[in-house]
Design a protein around this motif. Structure first.
Motif, mmCIF file in Angstrom:
data_model
loop_
_atom_site.group_PDB
_atom_site.id
_atom_site.type_symbol
_atom_site.label_atom_id
_atom_site.label_comp_id
_atom_site.label_asym_id
_atom_site.label_seq_id
_atom_site.Cartn_x
_atom_site.Cartn_y
_atom_site.Cartn_z
ATOM 1 N N VAL A 242 -1.132 -0.036 52.040
ATOM 2 C CA VAL A 242 -2.049 -0.663 51.093
ATOM 3 C C VAL A 242 -1.352 -1.866 50.480
ATOM 4 C CG1 VAL A 242 -3.166 1.537 50.604
ATOM 5 C CG2 VAL A 242 -1.317 0.739 49.122
ATOM 6 N N LEU A 245 -3.845 -4.283 45.284
ATOM 7 C CA LEU A 245 -4.890 -3.500 44.636
ATOM 8 C C LEU A 245 -5.493 -4.245 43.446
ATOM 9 C CD1 LEU A 245 -3.139 -0.084 44.932
ATOM 10 C CD2 LEU A 245 -5.551 -0.379 45.435
ATOM 11 N N GLY A 251 -10.342 0.522 44.401
ATOM 12 C CA GLY A 251 -9.224 0.486 45.335
ATOM 13 C C GLY A 251 -8.364 1.727 45.223
ATOM 14 N N VAL A 255 -7.611 4.639 48.091
ATOM 15 C CA VAL A 255 -6.284 5.141 48.458
ATOM 16 C C VAL A 255 -6.271 6.661 48.414
ATOM 17 C CG1 VAL A 255 -3.861 5.204 47.782
ATOM 18 C CG2 VAL A 255 -5.106 3.048 47.709
ATOM 19 N N ASP A 269 3.138 0.561 49.850
ATOM 20 C CA ASP A 269 2.431 -0.434 49.040
ATOM 21 C C ASP A 269 3.257 -1.718 49.008
ATOM 22 O OD1 ASP A 269 1.199 -1.981 47.118
ATOM 23 O OD2 ASP A 269 0.895 -0.351 45.703
ATOM 24 N N GLN A 417 -1.578 -7.040 55.404
ATOM 25 C CA GLN A 417 -2.747 -6.309 54.915
ATOM 26 C C GLN A 417 -3.671 -7.229 54.137
ATOM 27 O OE1 GLN A 417 -5.074 -3.970 55.289
ATOM 28 N NE2 GLN A 417 -3.377 -2.510 55.311
ATOM 29 N N THR A 420 -6.475 -4.234 49.300
ATOM 30 C CA THR A 420 -7.028 -2.891 49.144
ATOM 31 C C THR A 420 -7.911 -2.815 47.910
ATOM 32 O OG1 THR A 420 -5.026 -2.046 50.194
ATOM 33 C CG2 THR A 420 -6.421 -0.446 49.076
ATOM 34 N N CYS A 438 -7.374 -1.199 54.146
ATOM 35 C CA CYS A 438 -6.126 -0.451 54.219
ATOM 36 C C CYS A 438 -5.936 -0.028 55.672
ATOM 37 C CB CYS A 438 -6.113 0.757 53.281
ATOM 38 S SG CYS A 438 -7.416 1.977 53.618
#
Length: 512
Positions: A242, A245, A251, A255, A269, A417, A420, A438
């Motif tokens: 992820v 956020l 978000g 998760v 993360d 990524q 997220t 994600c």
């Protein structure tokens, strides 16, 4: 000699003297009231989490709210010779933290600010009336030195104030509150965020839409689980990647849902879990300690040292800063983003990519000192990745809010990524919020090699869909050669066994 005769004043002369006397009285009252208002018609009061100062000043009516250093906004809500000035001085940290930590208070913050503002304005009006009356009486007494003149001045001032109040009430325009005029850096505020009503409506619809989409992840997972797995449960390690956020509650919901449904062994993360790295924002961060799986995190350019310390204090959480950790046999190294965007005084946010490259080089030195090559490297900004090319097989990053997978020149796989958190509430600035993304990564438990990954995407407002796509990672050429060699050796051994068996049979037949 004749005596001079006394001149009898005419009616017009008497009227002129009376008018002059009253004009002088009105003038002295106005001067005294104005001086007193300028000097003393000011108060300090709490308005929600802010410490503010309020004052009455000569003007053309309405109100002006100063927000240093961003600028100010003016509201043409009423006419008259006086203006209400409000200046937001600072944010009270204690009240802000109490507000952020209490959901009930947070939900009623608009009502609380309205009540505080009403109380402050009423108090200011009372003080303004009193000081205006006192100022008019005092100046009149100093100039004329007659006992009854201060009372007359106070009466005149009171009548003038009633007239001003009447004009304000008669010209009151509540609709003007929705269309303020901005100055300074706030000029673009309305075009950036729209009206408060629009933002509230859009966020309510956005949150409701995302709640439905997050709930659908579970049903989609049941379909995905029917696909051929990249390995058996005891041979595969699943880690959830992820990033960014940005404090979006949905978000965090995503998760939790994915970590539970996909039975991941840990969460990776790559930063920007907050927007400003401030203590009031950190309330949601505590939820990472309730996931029940290891949580490995590197700071993003929006995360403060206080944010990292709070995450490090959560159960099963690890903050990497040119350091390493192991999750279910998978070795992970990581480095924070060297910048901190909210703190403009450092100048780091304006620095070129060199500061990011140097950060990647320091992490590469950490990798070089390790006994075994780590399986994964975590960085926030993809610009930190080049020095790690060829040093680690896989690099995970974020920051761009745009998912991308590429192979670097040295053979390292770089996976960036998306967000997220859908870029947080800032996503509402556009026509549609950004999607929430994600990725679930599947590693071989014995070798640490990435075998496959599931890309999960939740469309934002206006894109009511959830997609999960599984991508299988082909093995490296040396692994394929090794597998071919093993298969060839097995075939040769099998052929030899068959030949031996046949030969033995033939010998036995001959002996018979």
């Amino acid at each position: 000699m004749t005596e001079p005769t006394e001149q009898v004043p005419t009616p017009w002369l008497r009227r002129g003297r009376v008018a002059g006397t009253w004009a002088m009285r009105v003038g002295l009252a106005l001067i005294g009231a104005l001086i007193a208002v300028l000097l003393f018609a000011r108060i300090s009061a709490p308005i929600g989490p802010f410490d503010a100062s309020l004052a009455i000043r000569p003007g053309s009516g309405g109100a002006e709210v100063a927000v240093p250093p961003l600028g100010s906004l003016a509201v043409d809500a009423f006419d008259g010779p006086l203006r209400l000035d409000i200046r937001l001085e600072s944010v009270d940290q204690v009240r802000a933290e109490a507000l952020a930590n209490d959901p009930v208070r947070l939900a009623g913050v608009v009502d609380r600010v309205t009540e505080d503002l009403q109380d402050a304005v009423v108090k200011l009006v009372v003080i303004t009336v009193l000081v205006a009356l006192a100022g008019a009486a005092l100046v009149t007494w100093v100039v004329l030195r007659r006992r009854r003149e201060p009372l007359i001045a106070a009466g005149l001032t009171g009548a003038l104030l009633l007239g001003v109040a009447g004009v304000g009430v008669g010209t009151w325009r509540p609709e003007a509150l929705a269309t303020p005029t901005y100055t300074g850096l706030l000029v673009n505020a309305n075009s950036l965020i729209g009206s408060a009503q629009d933002i509230a409506a859009r966020f309510d619809a956005y949150r409701a839409s995302l709640e439905d989409l997050v709930a659908n992840v579970g049903s989609l997972y049941s379909t995905l689980s029917a696909l051929p797995p990249p390995g058996s449960a005891d041979q595969t390690v699943a880690l959830l990647h992820v990033s960014d956020l940005h404090l979006n509650p949905s978000g965090f919901d995503l998760v939790r849902q994915v970590a539970t449904q996909f039975r991941v062994d840990g969460v990776l993360d790559t930063g920007d879990i907050t927007d400003w790295g401030s203590p009031p924002e950190n309330r949601l961060i505590a939820s990472v300690g309730t996931l029940g799986v290891p949580y490995v995190y590197v700071r993003g350019n929006h995360d403060s040292a206080a944010t990292a310390a709070l995450i490090a204090a959560q159960p099963n959480a690890t903050v990497l800063d040119d350091s390493a950790v192991e999750i279910a046999g998978i070795s992970v190294v990581g480095a924070r983003d060297p910048r901190f965007t909210p703190d403009k005084s450092t100048g780091d946010d304006d620095a070129g990519p060199e500061v990011l490259v140097r950060s990647g080089e320091r992490l590469a030195d950490v990798v070089a000192d390790m006994d075994e090559t780590p399986d994964v490297a975590l960085v926030h900004d993809p610009n930190q990745a080049p020095p790690l090319d060829g040093e680690v097989p896989l690099i995970l990053a974020g920051h761009t809010h745009d998912r991308a997978v590429s192979e670097l020149d040295g053979g390292t796989l770089l996976m960036v990524q998306g967000s997220t958190g859908g870029a947080g509430l800032r996503a509402l600035q556009g026509e549609f919020p950004e999607p929430l993304t994600c990725t679930v990564l599947y590693f071989a438990a014995d070798t640490g090699r990435l075998q496959a990954y599931d890309e999960i995407t939740l469309g934002g407002l206006g894109e009511s869909e959830v997609t999960i796509e599984r991508i299988v990672v082909p093995p490296a050429e040396d692994e394929e050669d090794g597998e071919d060699d093993e298969d060839g050796a097995a075939e040769e051994d099998g052929a030899a066994e068959e030949e031996g068996e046949d030969g033995a049979t033939e010998d036995d037949d001959e002996g018979s």
